[in-house]
Structures are given as structure tokens and as C-alpha cells.
Design an enzyme around this catalytic site. Sequence first.
Site, PDB file in Angstrom:
ATOM      1  CD  GLU A  46      -2.937  -1.280   2.219  1.00  0.00           C
ATOM      2  OE1 GLU A  46      -2.807  -0.533   3.214  1.00  0.00           O
ATOM      3  OE2 GLU A  46      -3.864  -2.102   2.090  1.00  0.00           O
ATOM      4  CG  ASN A  47       2.164   5.104  -1.964  1.00  0.00           C
ATOM      5  OD1 ASN A  47       1.857   6.280  -1.783  1.00  0.00           O
ATOM      6  ND2 ASN A  47       3.377   4.747  -2.312  1.00  0.00           N
ATOM      7  CB  ALA A  48       1.000   7.840   2.193  1.00  0.00           C
ATOM      8  CE1 TYR A  50      -4.448   6.079   2.483  1.00  0.00           C
ATOM      9  CE2 TYR A  50      -6.819   6.306   2.242  1.00  0.00           C
ATOM     10  CZ  TYR A  50      -5.692   6.329   3.038  1.00  0.00           C
ATOM     11  OH  TYR A  50      -5.808   6.591   4.372  1.00  0.00           O
ATOM     12  CB  CYS A  55      -3.612  -6.482  -5.564  1.00  0.00           C
ATOM     13  SG  CYS A  55      -5.123  -5.549  -5.304  1.00  0.00           S
ATOM     14  CD  GLU A  57      -4.709 -10.934  -5.884  1.00  0.00           C
ATOM     15  OE1 GLU A  57      -4.162  -9.953  -5.343  1.00  0.00           O
ATOM     16  OE2 GLU A  57      -5.870 -11.285  -5.621  1.00  0.00           O
ATOM     17  CB  CYS A  88      -9.729  -6.473  -6.630  1.00  0.00           C
ATOM     18  SG  CYS A  88      -8.300  -6.008  -7.631  1.00  0.00           S
ATOM     19  CB  CYS A  91      -6.185  -8.860  -9.183  1.00  0.00           C
ATOM     20  SG  CYS A  91      -5.003  -7.719  -8.429  1.00  0.00           S
TER      21      CYS A  91
HETATM   22  N1  THU Z   1      -5.914  -6.894  -1.838  1.00  0.00           N
HETATM   23  C1  THU Z   1      -5.060  -7.763  -2.460  1.00  0.00           C
HETATM   24  O1  THU Z   1      -3.835  -7.631  -2.361  1.00  0.00           O
HETATM   25  N2  THU Z   1      -5.597  -8.785  -3.163  1.00  0.00           N
HETATM   26  C2  THU Z   1      -6.913  -9.098  -3.205  1.00  0.00           C
HETATM   27  O2  THU Z   1      -7.274 -10.106  -3.809  1.00  0.00           O
HETATM   28  C3  THU Z   1      -7.892  -8.236  -2.544  1.00  0.00           C
HETATM   29  C4  THU Z   1      -7.351  -6.989  -1.946  1.00  0.00           C
HETATM   30  C5  THU Z   1      -5.329  -5.812  -1.052  1.00  0.00           C
HETATM   31  C6  THU Z   1      -5.420  -4.441  -1.633  1.00  0.00           C
HETATM   32  C7  THU Z   1      -5.303  -3.586  -0.383  1.00  0.00           C
HETATM   33  O3  THU Z   1      -3.935  -3.421  -0.057  1.00  0.00           O
HETATM   34  C8  THU Z   1      -5.956  -4.408   0.702  1.00  0.00           C
HETATM   35  O4  THU Z   1      -5.978  -5.751   0.200  1.00  0.00           O
HETATM   36  C9  THU Z   1      -7.370  -3.975   1.049  1.00  0.00           C
HETATM   37  O5  THU Z   1      -8.152  -3.877  -0.086  1.00  0.00           O
END
Ligand code: THU
Length: 134
Positions: A46-48, A50, A55, A57, A88, A91
Site C-alpha cells: 500500500e501507499n500513503a 492510496y 495488490c 496478485e 479484485c 486483478c
Molecule cells: N488486496 C489484495 O492484495 N488482493 C486481493 O485479492 C484483494 C485486496 C489488497 C489491496 C489492499 O492493499 C488491501 O488488500 C485492502 O483492499
Amino acid sequence: MSADLKDMIARAAAVRENAHAPYSGFHVGACIRAASGRLYAGCNVENAAYPQGQCAEASAIGAMVSGGDGKIAEIVVMGEGERLCTPCGGCRQRLSEFAGPETPVHICDPEGLRQTIPLGELLPYSFGADNLEN
Ligand code: THU
């Protein structure tokens, strides 16, 4: 369960420990088995700012392509919580670039495998390279 899948779940659990998720607190690990047999793992970053977050994947796909592979045989995604941690929408599209509709997506949590869903069920009527051939 196959030895490969056991390994992939262990790799996803290990890389999930490295997730950088200070904003959501939601830690995700992924592990791809490429057609070559090699395993590639990635976590969410993640990043400040947003929208710049990535993800798990996407991280695993980046590792796979960087490692010289280009075909996904199967993938493990490990999240947490009561609901299945399915990839998501973005992904699903990223996976479809390197996988087919039959490619198994193994949804896991820290206890182990919850459900296996073929990519085609997660992303029906997908848009791909074939759509660009007119
Ligand atoms: N996230 C993933 O890395 N993969 C998924 O399949 C669902 C969501 C992450 C994105 C974000 O960093 C956090 O989960 C909350 O959404």
C-alpha cells in the site's frame, strides 16, 4: 492436496507476513505456479497516496514476468476474514493476461484452502488480446 499446492500455500503465507498494509490492515499473500513449475510470490504494497497501492496478485505477476515466465498454471491468494478473499476486478483482468479460463484460483486463509474457483468463473466474457484482432 498436491505437494505443489501445499508449497504454494506455505509460500503465500510467508510472503503475506511482508505485506505493507498500514492503511487497510488487510494483509494478502499470493503465490503463482508458472507453467515452468517455478513459484513466484508477492504481497500487497500500500501507499500513503492510496491509489498507488498494489495488490498481492499484481506483485506476484510482476515477480513472474521479471523471472522470465509468462504462463500461470495456478495461483494461491491468501487473505483473512470470514468472506473469501477473491481477487479484485483489476486483478482478475491482470491474471487473465497470463492464464486461461480453466486456471485454478485457490482462495486461502491462514488456516488453509477455502475454495478453488476457475478464473473463467471469476471473469466471464473477459476482454483479451483476441479482442484486438480485427
Ligand atoms: N488486496 C489484495 O492484495 N488482493 C486481493 O485479492 C484483494 C485486496 C489488497 C489491496 C489492499 O492493499 C488491501 O488488500 C485492502 O483492499
